[in-house]
Design a protein around this motif. Structure first.
Motif, short mmCIF file in Angstrom:
data_model
loop_
_atom_site.label_atom_id
_atom_site.label_comp_id
_atom_site.label_asym_id
_atom_site.label_seq_id
_atom_site.Cartn_x
_atom_site.Cartn_y
_atom_site.Cartn_z
N PHE A 1 0.83 -1.21 0.00
CA PHE A 1 0.00 0.00 0.00
C PHE A 1 0.86 1.26 0.00
O PHE A 1 0.61 2.20 -0.74
N LEU A 2 1.91 1.25 0.82
CA LEU A 2 2.79 2.42 0.90
C LEU A 2 3.57 2.63 -0.39
O LEU A 2 3.81 3.77 -0.81
N SER A 3 3.95 1.57 -1.06
CA SER A 3 4.69 1.73 -2.31
C SER A 3 3.77 2.31 -3.40
O SER A 3 4.18 3.14 -4.19
N ILE A 4 2.51 1.87 -3.43
CA ILE A 4 1.55 2.44 -4.39
C ILE A 4 1.31 3.91 -4.07
O ILE A 4 1.26 4.76 -4.96
N LEU A 5 1.16 4.25 -2.80
CA LEU A 5 0.95 5.63 -2.39
C LEU A 5 2.15 6.51 -2.76
O LEU A 5 1.99 7.62 -3.26
N ALA A 6 3.36 6.01 -2.56
CA ALA A 6 4.58 6.76 -2.90
C ALA A 6 4.67 6.99 -4.41
O ALA A 6 5.03 8.08 -4.86
#
Length: 155
Positions: free
Chosen positions: A18-23
């Protein structure tokens, strides 16, 4: 017999995907903002001067154009440059233009494109033009804008 107590293990949730997609989404938006602002605030803007005759004092007259800069004036569309130290000389391109305008003052007038660093030159030009009784208009333009003149057909 005593029963053994089982301890429940806690469930671990992994947030890395999720954090990689958000970044990636934030990075894309930042790149988009950078591209759009460089296009909006680009120094290669172009301005076109168009004289319209919607009424007023110079209705029906044909405009002649000059551009005031810090180092002199540029006569359009011929692109003849007159340095500021030659503005008042009798054989300069400016004096020839002013004499043509004076002879045709009922059919022509002068439009001055004024750069921010050309205000002093504009004041000299304005004084010369008003002494000759020639109608004048002016348009302030930004320092880095490229100037295009859309010339009306001469009558």
């Amino acid at each position: 017999m005593r029963r053994r107590l089982r301890t429940q293990s806690s469930i671990n949730i992994e947030l890395f995907p999720f954090l990689s997609i958000l970044a990636c989404t934030i990075g894309t938006l930042i790149l988009l903002i950078i591209v759009l602002t460089t296009q909006v605030f680009s120094n290669n803007r172009e301005i076109t001067l168009v004289a319209t005759s919607e009424g007023g004092k110079n209705r029906g007259k044909t405009p002649r154009y000059i551009e005031c800069r810090a180092d002199g004036i540029l006569i359009h569309p011929s692109q003849k440059f007159v340095p500021s130290h030659q503005l008042t000389t009798d054989n300069s391109s400016l004096s020839k233009l002013l004499s043509e305008l004076q002879q045709n003052r009922d059919r022509e007038y002068l439009i001055v494109a004024m750069r921010p660093d050309g205000i002093d030159v504009f004041q000299k030009i304005r004084k010369l033009v008003e002494e000759e009784g020639i109608d004048i208009g002016y348009e302030p333009i930004d320092q880095n804008w490229k100037l295009k003149i859309q010339e009306a057909p001469r009558k």
